[in-house]
Design a protein around this motif. Sequence first.
Motif, PDB file in Angstrom:
ATOM      1  N   TYR A  20       1.136  -0.946   0.203  1.00 22.56           N
ATOM      2  CA  TYR A  20       0.161  -0.029   0.133  1.00 22.56           C
ATOM      3  C   TYR A  20       1.198   1.128   0.053  1.00 22.56           C
ATOM      4  O   TYR A  20       1.989   1.201   1.119  1.00 22.56           O
ATOM      5  CB  TYR A  20      -1.166  -0.289   1.126  1.00 22.56           C
ATOM      6  N   LEU A  21       0.418   1.886  -0.915  1.00 26.61           N
ATOM      7  CA  LEU A  21       1.575   2.935  -1.330  1.00 26.61           C
ATOM      8  C   LEU A  21       0.525   4.601  -0.729  1.00 26.61           C
ATOM      9  O   LEU A  21      -0.424   4.244  -1.751  1.00 26.61           O
ATOM     10  CB  LEU A  21       2.855   3.298  -2.333  1.00 26.61           C
ATOM     11  N   GLU A  22       0.902   5.366  -1.068  1.00 26.46           N
ATOM     12  CA  GLU A  22       0.255   7.023  -1.007  1.00 26.46           C
ATOM     13  C   GLU A  22       1.835   7.799  -1.687  1.00 26.46           C
ATOM     14  O   GLU A  22       2.398   8.059  -0.719  1.00 26.46           O
ATOM     15  CB  GLU A  22       0.480   7.450   0.494  1.00 26.46           C
ATOM     16  N   ASN A  23       1.097   8.717  -2.523  1.00 25.90           N
ATOM     17  CA  ASN A  23       2.197   9.375  -3.052  1.00 25.90           C
ATOM     18  C   ASN A  23       2.136  10.742  -2.287  1.00 25.90           C
ATOM     19  O   ASN A  23       0.630  11.176  -1.319  1.00 25.90           O
ATOM     20  CB  ASN A  23       1.975   9.438  -4.543  1.00 25.90           C
ATOM     21  N   SER A  24       2.831  11.606  -2.621  1.00 29.56           N
ATOM     22  CA  SER A  24       2.571  13.742  -1.862  1.00 29.56           C
ATOM     23  C   SER A  24       1.072  14.074  -2.468  1.00 29.56           C
ATOM     24  O   SER A  24       1.187  15.271  -1.051  1.00 29.56           O
ATOM     25  CB  SER A  24       3.679  13.397  -2.754  1.00 29.56           C
ATOM     26  N   GLU A  25       0.780  13.804  -2.882  1.00 30.25           N
ATOM     27  CA  GLU A  25      -0.895  14.141  -2.973  1.00 30.25           C
ATOM     28  C   GLU A  25      -1.975  13.348  -2.389  1.00 30.25           C
ATOM     29  O   GLU A  25      -3.563  14.249  -1.938  1.00 30.25           O
ATOM     30  CB  GLU A  25      -1.371  14.644  -4.594  1.00 30.25           C
ATOM     31  N   GLY A  26      -1.969  12.258  -1.790  1.00 26.75           N
ATOM     32  CA  GLY A  26      -2.471  11.744  -1.047  1.00 26.75           C
ATOM     33  C   GLY A  26      -3.624  11.003  -1.458  1.00 26.75           C
ATOM     34  O   GLY A  26      -4.867   9.781  -1.475  1.00 26.75           O
ATOM     35  N   PHE A  27      -2.794  10.580  -2.728  1.00 28.44           N
ATOM     36  CA  PHE A  27      -4.249   9.090  -3.804  1.00 28.44           C
ATOM     37  C   PHE A  27      -2.635   7.604  -3.141  1.00 28.44           C
ATOM     38  O   PHE A  27      -1.212   8.025  -3.078  1.00 28.44           O
ATOM     39  CB  PHE A  27      -3.052   9.110  -5.542  1.00 28.44           C
ATOM     40  N   GLU A  28      -3.930   7.115  -3.222  1.00 27.58           N
ATOM     41  CA  GLU A  28      -3.198   5.483  -2.390  1.00 27.58           C
ATOM     42  C   GLU A  28      -3.491   5.037  -3.676  1.00 27.58           C
ATOM     43  O   GLU A  28      -4.501   4.818  -4.728  1.00 27.58           O
ATOM     44  CB  GLU A  28      -4.262   4.909  -1.451  1.00 27.58           C
ATOM     45  N   VAL A  29      -2.551   3.772  -3.304  1.00 27.23           N
ATOM     46  CA  VAL A  29      -2.393   2.945  -5.470  1.00 27.23           C
ATOM     47  C   VAL A  29      -1.683   1.497  -3.591  1.00 27.23           C
ATOM     48  O   VAL A  29      -1.326   1.230  -3.077  1.00 27.23           O
ATOM     49  CB  VAL A  29      -1.011   2.725  -5.782  1.00 27.23           C
ATOM     50  N   GLU A  30      -2.979   0.642  -4.441  1.00 23.32           N
ATOM     51  CA  GLU A  30      -2.806  -1.143  -3.459  1.00 23.32           C
ATOM     52  C   GLU A  30      -2.115  -1.752  -4.543  1.00 23.32           C
ATOM     53  O   GLU A  30      -2.412  -2.072  -6.339  1.00 23.32           O
ATOM     54  CB  GLU A  30      -3.170  -1.461  -3.183  1.00 23.32           C
ATOM     55  N   VAL A  31      -0.368  -1.733  -4.657  1.00 21.38           N
ATOM     56  CA  VAL A  31      -0.208  -3.341  -5.341  1.00 21.38           C
ATOM     57  C   VAL A  31       0.216  -4.427  -5.214  1.00 21.38           C
ATOM     58  O   VAL A  31       0.093  -4.686  -3.746  1.00 21.38           O
ATOM     59  CB  VAL A  31       1.688  -2.615  -5.634  1.00 21.38           C
ATOM     60  N   VAL A  32      -0.469  -4.953  -5.562  1.00 17.04           N
ATOM     61  CA  VAL A  32      -1.699  -6.501  -5.560  1.00 17.04           C
ATOM     62  C   VAL A  32      -0.485  -7.587  -5.847  1.00 17.04           C
ATOM     63  O   VAL A  32      -0.819  -7.504  -7.286  1.00 17.04           O
ATOM     64  CB  VAL A  32      -2.614  -6.749  -5.534  1.00 17.04           C
ATOM     65  N   TRP A  33      -0.086  -8.357  -5.395  1.00 18.47           N
ATOM     66  CA  TRP A  33       0.276  -9.858  -6.184  1.00 18.47           C
ATOM     67  C   TRP A  33      -0.545 -10.777  -6.703  1.00 18.47           C
ATOM     68  O   TRP A  33      -0.757 -11.288  -5.633  1.00 18.47           O
ATOM     69  CB  TRP A  33       1.601 -10.667  -5.197  1.00 18.47           C
ATOM     70  N   ASP A  34      -0.201 -10.637  -8.002  1.00 22.77           N
ATOM     71  CA  ASP A  34      -1.339 -12.014  -7.776  1.00 22.77           C
ATOM     72  C   ASP A  34      -1.181 -12.996  -9.384  1.00 22.77           C
ATOM     73  O   ASP A  34      -0.762 -12.771 -10.300  1.00 22.77           O
ATOM     74  CB  ASP A  34      -2.674 -11.499  -8.495  1.00 22.77           C
TER      75      ASP A  34
END
Length: 128
Positions: free
Chosen positions: A112-126
């Motif tokens: 789970y990452l958040e960028n400098s503007e507060g957007f969250e990204v969930e990078v899922v391993w599948d």
Amino acid sequence: MSRALHHLDLWVSDLSVGQDEWGWLLGELGWEADVEPSWVHPDGTRLFLERSSDQREEPHDRLRPGVNHVGLLTDERPLLDRIRAESSAHGWHEMYADRYPHAGGPEHTALYLENSEGFEVEVVWDPR
């Protein structure tokens, strides 16, 4: 093979910063740069960045009504660890670091990452 998503538009306050942050992450996940500022995934899905005309002083709040976060996939487990290790150098902040890689539960492997503007990204391993 059909796609479930055609494209996603993300409005950012600073296009240059957005291109750097999103461009790095998407590139790591196999997306190719297209007509700036956009990227295309090998399955044809596109992501576009656009500078918002509404330049408010308050930061992006993902907890307001709207999209909470974007979930992206990788089928390479070592890539998840590499993105984790390199993300802060590219404007991303790790969320839930104390519970990595199972912050979403014991059967769910993700970063789970958040960028400098507060957007969250969930990078899922599948691995499928």
